[in-house]
Structure formats: C-alpha cells, structure tokens
Design a protein around this motif. Structure first.
Motif, PDB file in Angstrom:
ATOM      1  N   GLY A   1       0.728  -1.176  -0.160  1.00  0.00           N
ATOM      2  CA  GLY A   1      -0.004   0.034  -0.095  1.00  0.00           C
ATOM      3  C   GLY A   1       0.785   1.318   0.084  1.00  0.00           C
TER       4      GLY A   1
ATOM      5  N   LEU B   1       2.100   1.726  -3.519  1.00  0.00           N
ATOM      6  CA  LEU B   1       1.029   1.915  -4.513  1.00  0.00           C
ATOM      7  C   LEU B   1       0.294   3.732  -4.172  1.00  0.00           C
ATOM      8  CD1 LEU B   1      -1.390  -0.973  -4.301  1.00  0.00           C
ATOM      9  CD2 LEU B   1       0.140  -0.217  -6.280  1.00  0.00           C
ATOM     10  N   ALA B   2       0.701   4.072  -2.892  1.00  0.00           N
ATOM     11  CA  ALA B   2       0.264   5.628  -2.653  1.00  0.00           C
ATOM     12  C   ALA B   2       1.200   6.304  -3.274  1.00  0.00           C
ATOM     13  CB  ALA B   2       0.274   5.533  -1.061  1.00  0.00           C
TER      14      ALA B   2
ATOM     15  N   CYS C   1       0.064   5.659  -7.437  1.00  0.00           N
ATOM     16  CA  CYS C   1      -1.262   5.690  -7.864  1.00  0.00           C
ATOM     17  C   CYS C   1      -1.948   6.874  -7.629  1.00  0.00           C
ATOM     18  CB  CYS C   1      -1.756   4.457  -7.548  1.00  0.00           C
ATOM     19  SG  CYS C   1      -1.170   2.962  -8.068  1.00  0.00           S
TER      20      CYS C   1
ATOM     21  N   LEU D   1      -6.942   4.967  -5.367  1.00  0.00           N
ATOM     22  CA  LEU D   1      -6.761   4.061  -4.194  1.00  0.00           C
ATOM     23  C   LEU D   1      -7.886   4.010  -3.332  1.00  0.00           C
ATOM     24  CD1 LEU D   1      -2.931   4.259  -3.762  1.00  0.00           C
ATOM     25  CD2 LEU D   1      -4.013   2.246  -4.645  1.00  0.00           C
TER      26      LEU D   1
ATOM     27  N   PHE E   1     -10.845   2.218  -4.778  1.00  0.00           N
ATOM     28  CA  PHE E   1     -10.532   0.663  -4.951  1.00  0.00           C
ATOM     29  C   PHE E   1     -10.784  -0.011  -3.533  1.00  0.00           C
ATOM     30  CE2 PHE E   1      -7.409  -2.661  -4.691  1.00  0.00           C
ATOM     31  CZ  PHE E   1      -8.094  -3.588  -5.501  1.00  0.00           C
ATOM     32  N   GLY E   2     -10.059   0.498  -2.747  1.00  0.00           N
ATOM     33  CA  GLY E   2      -9.950  -0.024  -1.220  1.00  0.00           C
ATOM     34  C   GLY E   2     -11.288  -0.156  -0.612  1.00  0.00           C
TER      35      GLY E   2
ATOM     36  N   CYS F   1      -8.719  -3.528   2.273  1.00  0.00           N
ATOM     37  CA  CYS F   1      -8.709  -2.147   2.280  1.00  0.00           C
ATOM     38  C   CYS F   1      -7.723  -1.257   3.198  1.00  0.00           C
ATOM     39  CB  CYS F   1     -10.215  -1.709   2.662  1.00  0.00           C
ATOM     40  SG  CYS F   1     -10.598   0.093   2.718  1.00  0.00           S
TER      41      CYS F   1
ATOM     42  N   VAL G   1      -3.946  -1.535   1.581  1.00  0.00           N
ATOM     43  CA  VAL G   1      -3.941  -0.965   0.522  1.00  0.00           C
ATOM     44  C   VAL G   1      -3.994   0.583   0.503  1.00  0.00           C
ATOM     45  CG1 VAL G   1      -4.850  -0.520  -1.972  1.00  0.00           C
ATOM     46  CG2 VAL G   1      -4.458  -2.886  -1.044  1.00  0.00           C
ATOM     47  N   SER G   2      -4.855   1.265   1.333  1.00  0.00           N
ATOM     48  CA  SER G   2      -5.099   2.611   1.169  1.00  0.00           C
ATOM     49  C   SER G   2      -5.129   3.259   2.573  1.00  0.00           C
ATOM     50  CB  SER G   2      -6.540   2.646   0.765  1.00  0.00           C
ATOM     51  OG  SER G   2      -7.857   2.038   1.616  1.00  0.00           O
TER      52      SER G   2
ATOM     53  N   VAL H   1      -2.801   6.491   2.191  1.00  0.00           N
ATOM     54  CA  VAL H   1      -3.144   7.308   1.189  1.00  0.00           C
ATOM     55  C   VAL H   1      -3.641   8.577   1.825  1.00  0.00           C
ATOM     56  CG1 VAL H   1      -4.989   8.123  -0.497  1.00  0.00           C
ATOM     57  CG2 VAL H   1      -3.932   5.666  -0.555  1.00  0.00           C
TER      58      VAL H   1
END
Length: 402
Positions: free
Chosen positions: A62, A65-66, A69, A74, A77-78, A111, A114-115, A118
C-alpha cells in the motif's frame, strides 16, 4: 495549492480515515455477531486481530501504491472491496460463520492494507511544514470513525437496549428481535460507509506536478551557497537572471530532482563557464568552492534515499522501534476488542448502551491524537521521548486500575 484546497484535502483525508477506523467497532458489535451466528465470543474476537494481521502484510504494498497511483483511485478501490464484502457478509447464513469471517476480514484487511497510507500522504503534501499536526488530525479521524459508528451500530441492532443472556452452552443470546436485525445493521453501515468515502473522494485533492516538485525538490545549488558568502554579496539581486544563474540551473531547472541537477551541473558548468562575466567572481578559487560545496550537498541529498526493508532490519533502531510498538499497542487493542464481553460478565456493568458509551469514550480519546502529534512540532528538545513517555505512563496507570 490554495489555502482552501489544503483545508478541503485535510478534511477529505480525515473523512477517509474515519472510514478506515470502522473495523474497530467490532468490540461493540461482537456480542450481536456471536448471538446471531451462535458461536463462542472467542471466535468473533478473532476478527480484529485477523484484520490487523492482513493489513500489516499488505501495508508495504500500500505504501508503494500510494506513491505511484492517484489517491482517489486507491481510496475508491479499497473502499469498494471493503464495502462490497460487508454487504456480501450480511447475507451469510447463520450457520456459516466461516464465510462471514472470510468476507469481513478479507474486505477490511485489503482496504486498510492498500489505502491506509493514502490520507496520511495527502495530509503531508497539503501541509508539508506542519506534517505532525496534519498527521495527528487525520489519524484522529480513525478514532472518530469508531466513536460514531459504534453508536450507530448499537442503535441499529438494539434500539431498545435489551439485555443479553447466556444459555447452557455458554453462548450469548439476545431476543430474536435483536438478532434478526444483524443483517440490517451490516447493510446500513455499508451505506453509511459509502457516503463517508464519497465525501472523502470529493474533498481530497492532490497537488499538481509542479506544486509537488516545489515541496519535494526545493533543493537547488543556490541552497548550498551561504547567503553571506562573497559570491552572493557580489550578485545578490541579479543572480537568477545572470549567466551564473543559468549555469547553476535556476529558473527553468528549479523543480528538477537532485540527480537530474547533478547531471546538468556537470554538463553545463564547463559549457557555460565561458559566458560568465569576469566581474561576477573575484578569483578562480571561489568557483572551485561553489563547485565543491554544491556537488557535496548533492551527493548528500542522493544519500538520503529510501531505505530498503533488508537494510532497515539490519539496524538495531528498527528492532527497537518494532518491539516498542508491539509492547505499547497490545493493551489498547486487547481492551478495545473484549470490553463489551467483559462488561456482560459483570452484573453492575451489563448494560449495552452504557458499555457502548465507555467504548466510544476510548475511541474519542483516539480522535484526540492530533494533540499528541501537534505537540511534537512545538517541543524543541527530545519531543518523541517526552510525548511517547507520557503516553506510556498514562496507559500503564489506567491499565492498572482494571
């Protein structure tokens, strides 16, 4: 980024962090889940540690990706995975707790893994000079989410505050009018989560590439030259427009990254030396000093790169922080997960609404974390040790009272 956009982003990030805090309502709803599926409370209490375990496994991904993306992508998606799994879990039959467990843990864990980073990165980008305060304000939303949705879930499933009972098998029982509302509670929470996430996505905004470059790459060669140096005194006001300004890469090269500037510095210094006014420097030793100082600082900036996991794990500081984290958080997680079941076992505390208020009060204190983070921005001497030490003292004192 304007002041209004910064504020909107801060609140958007906080709204999303409120949603990230919703798994922590498990302590409030665990008796109802145990009664609905007719399983031991110990099985329901495995939901939270399983979510945290899955989140921990996915957070390195995550974090990467942060950085690569878009934040809104994100968050969308999460939240879609988590909310979708919550809805699906509400339709699980009462004799299939394993399916509920897999859907609920999988959705929430993915969730968060991954996020979770963010909203924090949005806050850091919006307020680069007040990152501690921004982090505390945003993470405070984590506790605020548990506070709000614990009350909401309790009112949805048990609006009359009916008491529980324990059957001969040691399982928690509620009146059928309560247990039948468990799927409705899950579905209503999912709709509420979607509204909060929608607010977060609409409000949050990322800085443009140019704005981000100013924040992340504000180092230029001019920064390596002291303001009081002879060179800066000789060309104080006209420097950026002079041939030396072009040589050092100011103006259009202002937003380049350090490694790109090193290349330009090496390639352009010799080429542009002939265009430099003779009166701009008094001796060749000064330009040698500028070259040496600037290049040394660039090499220092290059060294300040991200440390790999393998490199971090080879340091004693990593393991010190690792064990500090484990030893300091397990008490809070434990109490948050079992406080209601513990209260049901005490005749003087066996009131569902009262226990919800107690749990929500602890969540409210979690929402005040911006005070701790903000204080570190203002304490000059050893802020981390002072704040962290005070927190440990309070935690130990309150834990002893139980």
């Amino acid at each position: 980024m304007t002041a209004l956009t910064q504020l909107r982003t801060l609140f958007g990030a906080t709204f999303y962090m409120m949603y990230c805090g919703t798994p922590y309502i498990i302590g409030a709803i665990s008796p109802y889940l145990a009664a609905y599926f007719q399983v031991e409370t110990s099985k329901v209490q495995m939901l939270m540690p399983s979510i945290i375990f899955l989140q921990t496994l996915l957070m390195p991904l995550g974090g990467q990706l942060a950085q690569k993306c878009p934040a809104r992508l994100l968050m969308s998606f999460g939240s879609m995975i988590s909310i979708g799994c919550t809805v699906l879990a509400s339709f699980c039959p009462q004799n299939n707790f394993a399916a509920f467990f897999a859907l609920f843990v999988g959705g929430q864990g993915i969730c968060l893994g991954v996020s979770y980073m963010v909203p924090l990165q949005l806050g850091w980008k919006a307020y680069p000079d007040k990152s501690g305060l921004a982090s505390g304000f945003i993470v405070g939303g984590f506790g605020l989410g548990a506070l709000v949705f614990s009350f909401m879930a309790t009112k949805l499933v048990n609006p009359l505050n009916l008491s529980s009972a324990t059957n001969h098998d040691g399982l928690i029982n509620f009146d059928i009018s309560v247990t039948d509302r468990v799927p409705f509670m899950m579905q209503s929470l999912a709709v509420s989560y979607a509204i909060v996430v929608l607010f977060a996505i609409v409000l949050a905004s990322e800085p443009s590439k140019v704005e981000e470059a100013v924040v992340d790459d504000n180092f230029t060669i001019a920064d390596s030259i002291e303001v009081g140096s002879p060179f800066m005194q000789s060309a104080n006001n006209e420097f950026a427009g002079s041939s030396m300004g072009g040589l050092l890469g100011l103006g259009e090269r202002k937003h380049q990254r350090p490694d790109d500037q090193v290349y330009d510095f090496e390639m352009n210094s010799a080429a542009n030396m002939k265009d430099m006014p003779t009166d701009s420097l008094k001796s060749g030793s000064q330009i040698d000093l500028i070259n040496e100082t600037a290049f040394s600082d660039f090499m220092h900036a290059e060294e300040e790169r991200e440390v790999t996991l393998r490199e971090a794990m080879s340091t004693s500081q990593f393991w010190l922080i690792y064990f500090m984290s484990i030893l300091s958080v397990f008490q809070g997680y434990y109490v948050l997960n079992v406080y209601k079941v513990y209260g049901y076992g005490q005749p003087a505390l066996a009131d569902d609404l009262y226990l919800t208020k107690v749990g929500s009060a602890s969540a409210f204190m979690g929402a005040m974390r911006f005070i701790w983070s903000g204080s570190m921005d203002h304490i000059k001497s050893q802020p981390y040790k002072k704040v962290y030490g005070l927190q440990l003292f309070i935690q130990a004192a309150l834990g002893y009272t139980m």
